[in-house]
Design a protein around this motif. Sequence first.
Motif, PDB file in Angstrom:
ATOM      1  N   ALA A  23       0.837  -1.208   0.000  1.00 34.77           N
ATOM      2  CA  ALA A  23       0.000   0.000   0.000  1.00 34.77           C
ATOM      3  C   ALA A  23       0.873   1.259   0.000  1.00 34.77           C
ATOM      4  CB  ALA A  23      -0.940  -0.014   1.203  1.00 34.77           C
ATOM      5  N   ASP A  24       1.922   1.256   0.806  1.00 39.22           N
ATOM      6  CA  ASP A  24       2.809   2.417   0.880  1.00 39.22           C
ATOM      7  C   ASP A  24       3.515   2.665  -0.451  1.00 39.22           C
ATOM      8  OD1 ASP A  24       2.066   2.750   3.534  1.00 39.22           O
ATOM      9  OD2 ASP A  24       3.917   1.878   4.343  1.00 39.22           O
ATOM     10  N   GLN A  25       3.930   1.599  -1.129  1.00 41.62           N
ATOM     11  CA  GLN A  25       4.615   1.763  -2.410  1.00 41.62           C
ATOM     12  C   GLN A  25       3.666   2.323  -3.471  1.00 41.62           C
ATOM     13  OE1 GLN A  25       7.948   1.493  -3.313  1.00 41.62           O
ATOM     14  NE2 GLN A  25       7.085   2.520  -5.090  1.00 41.62           N
ATOM     15  N   ILE A  26       2.442   1.830  -3.498  1.00 40.97           N
ATOM     16  CA  ILE A  26       1.461   2.340  -4.457  1.00 40.97           C
ATOM     17  C   ILE A  26       1.166   3.812  -4.157  1.00 40.97           C
ATOM     18  CG2 ILE A  26      -0.937   2.149  -5.261  1.00 40.97           C
ATOM     19  CD1 ILE A  26      -0.568  -0.944  -4.932  1.00 40.97           C
ATOM     20  N   LYS A  27       1.041   4.154  -2.876  1.00 35.60           N
ATOM     21  CA  LYS A  27       0.829   5.550  -2.499  1.00 35.60           C
ATOM     22  C   LYS A  27       1.992   6.415  -2.971  1.00 35.60           C
ATOM     23  CE  LYS A  27      -1.925   4.799   1.678  1.00 35.60           C
ATOM     24  NZ  LYS A  27      -1.920   4.936   3.159  1.00 35.60           N
ATOM     25  N   ALA A  28       3.212   5.945  -2.773  1.00 31.95           N
ATOM     26  CA  ALA A  28       4.395   6.701  -3.208  1.00 31.95           C
ATOM     27  C   ALA A  28       4.393   6.876  -4.723  1.00 31.95           C
ATOM     28  CB  ALA A  28       5.666   5.991  -2.751  1.00 31.95           C
ATOM     29  N   ASP A  29       3.973   5.840  -5.451  1.00 31.22           N
ATOM     30  CA  ASP A  29       3.900   5.935  -6.911  1.00 31.22           C
ATOM     31  C   ASP A  29       2.849   6.951  -7.356  1.00 31.22           C
ATOM     32  OD1 ASP A  29       5.915   4.062  -7.175  1.00 31.22           O
ATOM     33  OD2 ASP A  29       4.570   2.404  -7.691  1.00 31.22           O
ATOM     34  N   ILE A  30       1.779   7.059  -6.603  1.00 33.60           N
ATOM     35  CA  ILE A  30       0.740   8.048  -6.926  1.00 33.60           C
ATOM     36  C   ILE A  30       1.253   9.454  -6.640  1.00 33.60           C
ATOM     37  CG2 ILE A  30      -1.556   8.898  -6.286  1.00 33.60           C
ATOM     38  CD1 ILE A  30      -2.293   5.884  -5.763  1.00 33.60           C
ATOM     39  N   VAL A  31       1.854   9.656  -5.484  1.00 35.51           N
ATOM     40  CA  VAL A  31       2.360  10.980  -5.113  1.00 35.51           C
ATOM     41  C   VAL A  31       3.436  11.440  -6.096  1.00 35.51           C
ATOM     42  CG1 VAL A  31       3.654  12.259  -3.353  1.00 35.51           C
ATOM     43  CG2 VAL A  31       1.734  10.817  -2.679  1.00 35.51           C
ATOM     44  N   SER A  32       4.310  10.532  -6.509  1.00 34.14           N
ATOM     45  CA  SER A  32       5.411  10.903  -7.412  1.00 34.14           C
ATOM     46  C   SER A  32       4.967  11.051  -8.862  1.00 34.14           C
ATOM     47  CB  SER A  32       6.528   9.866  -7.335  1.00 34.14           C
ATOM     48  OG  SER A  32       6.112   8.647  -7.921  1.00 34.14           O
ATOM     49  N   GLY A  33       3.753  10.602  -9.168  1.00 37.76           N
ATOM     50  CA  GLY A  33       3.243  10.727 -10.528  1.00 37.76           C
ATOM     51  C   GLY A  33       3.482   9.512 -11.404  1.00 37.76           C
ATOM     52  N   VAL A  34       4.088   8.468 -10.848  1.00 34.63           N
ATOM     53  CA  VAL A  34       4.274   7.232 -11.612  1.00 34.63           C
ATOM     54  C   VAL A  34       2.914   6.647 -11.979  1.00 34.63           C
ATOM     55  CG1 VAL A  34       5.136   4.846 -11.485  1.00 34.63           C
ATOM     56  CG2 VAL A  34       6.537   6.731 -10.621  1.00 34.63           C
ATOM     57  N   LEU A  35       1.977   6.720 -11.035  1.00 32.19           N
ATOM     58  CA  LEU A  35       0.593   6.307 -11.286  1.00 32.19           C
ATOM     59  C   LEU A  35      -0.286   7.551 -11.312  1.00 32.19           C
ATOM     60  CD1 LEU A  35       0.279   3.193  -8.934  1.00 32.19           C
ATOM     61  CD2 LEU A  35       0.285   3.182 -11.430  1.00 32.19           C
ATOM     62  N   GLN A  36      -1.090   7.693 -12.342  1.00 37.10           N
ATOM     63  CA  GLN A  36      -1.958   8.853 -12.523  1.00 37.10           C
ATOM     64  C   GLN A  36      -3.399   8.495 -12.160  1.00 37.10           C
ATOM     65  OE1 GLN A  36      -0.834  11.953 -13.724  1.00 37.10           O
ATOM     66  NE2 GLN A  36       1.194  11.052 -13.449  1.00 37.10           N
ATOM     67  N   GLU A  37      -4.215   9.530 -11.951  1.00 40.21           N
ATOM     68  CA  GLU A  37      -5.619   9.290 -11.632  1.00 40.21           C
ATOM     69  C   GLU A  37      -6.305   8.553 -12.782  1.00 40.21           C
ATOM     70  OE1 GLU A  37      -7.908  13.377 -12.829  1.00 40.21           O
ATOM     71  OE2 GLU A  37      -6.862  13.376 -10.919  1.00 40.21           O
ATOM     72  N   ASP A  38      -7.188   7.667 -12.412  1.00 37.21           N
ATOM     73  CA  ASP A  38      -7.940   6.809 -13.337  1.00 37.21           C
ATOM     74  C   ASP A  38      -7.065   5.817 -14.103  1.00 37.21           C
ATOM     75  OD1 ASP A  38     -10.615   7.454 -12.815  1.00 37.21           O
ATOM     76  OD2 ASP A  38     -10.500   9.235 -14.072  1.00 37.21           O
ATOM     77  N   GLU A  39      -5.802   5.702 -13.719  1.00 33.37           N
ATOM     78  CA  GLU A  39      -4.917   4.718 -14.347  1.00 33.37           C
ATOM     79  C   GLU A  39      -5.101   3.359 -13.671  1.00 33.37           C
ATOM     80  OE1 GLU A  39      -0.140   3.930 -15.094  1.00 33.37           O
ATOM     81  OE2 GLU A  39      -0.830   5.932 -14.577  1.00 33.37           O
ATOM     82  N   GLN A  40      -5.112   2.330 -14.483  1.00 32.32           N
ATOM     83  CA  GLN A  40      -5.252   0.983 -13.945  1.00 32.32           C
ATOM     84  C   GLN A  40      -3.945   0.536 -13.314  1.00 32.32           C
ATOM     85  OE1 GLN A  40      -6.591  -1.969 -16.767  1.00 32.32           O
ATOM     86  NE2 GLN A  40      -7.101  -3.419 -15.154  1.00 32.32           N
ATOM     87  N   VAL A  41      -4.052  -0.117 -12.161  1.00 36.62           N
ATOM     88  CA  VAL A  41      -2.880  -0.682 -11.497  1.00 36.62           C
ATOM     89  C   VAL A  41      -2.842  -2.179 -11.785  1.00 36.62           C
ATOM     90  CG1 VAL A  41      -2.849   1.081  -9.691  1.00 36.62           C
ATOM     91  CG2 VAL A  41      -4.103  -1.025  -9.312  1.00 36.62           C
ATOM     92  N   MET A  42      -1.685  -2.780 -11.544  1.00 33.72           N
ATOM     93  CA  MET A  42      -1.567  -4.228 -11.745  1.00 33.72           C
ATOM     94  C   MET A  42      -2.631  -4.945 -10.919  1.00 33.72           C
ATOM     95  SD  MET A  42       2.435  -5.410 -11.707  1.00 33.72           S
ATOM     96  CE  MET A  42       3.060  -4.409 -10.364  1.00 33.72           C
ATOM     97  N   SER A  43      -3.074  -6.068 -11.411  1.00 31.92           N
ATOM     98  CA  SER A  43      -4.011  -6.875 -10.638  1.00 31.92           C
ATOM     99  C   SER A  43      -3.262  -7.481  -9.449  1.00 31.92           C
ATOM    100  CB  SER A  43      -4.591  -7.990 -11.501  1.00 31.92           C
ATOM    101  OG  SER A  43      -3.608  -8.980 -11.750  1.00 31.92           O
TER     102      SER A  43
END
Length: 122
Positions: A13-33
């Motif tokens: 959860a922390d890694q995914i949060k960090a990826d969102i904050v840093s912009g690696v993951l964008q809003e409405d972007e699909q994450v790995m299953s």
Amino acid sequence: MFDERSPIYQQIADQIKADIVSGVLQEDEQVMSTNQYAAFYRINPATAAKGFQLLTEEGILYKKRGIGMFVSVDARQTLVQARKDRFFEEVVDRMVEEARQIGVPIADILNHIESRKEGKGQ
């Protein structure tokens, strides 16, 4: 990637949060299953699912039935605000209390911060 400091699902959860904050993951972007995540990191799928569930409960991820998990629209803003709140509570408030106890005027703290901002004293 994972260590003993906290449960693996929390680290996911922390890694995914960090990826969102840093912009690696964008809003409405699909994450790995969860299965992809589990296979990639060689962990139990239930552990990955628990991390994703935590993020869903926090409103950071949402599920599109039959498609997968996606980053919520306001996830980055929510996470950044939470980090700011935590920063002020854990760092600034404690610093101000310590300064008060040892007699450091707030003006001195502000002057010191300003000098760091301008690149002086580094």
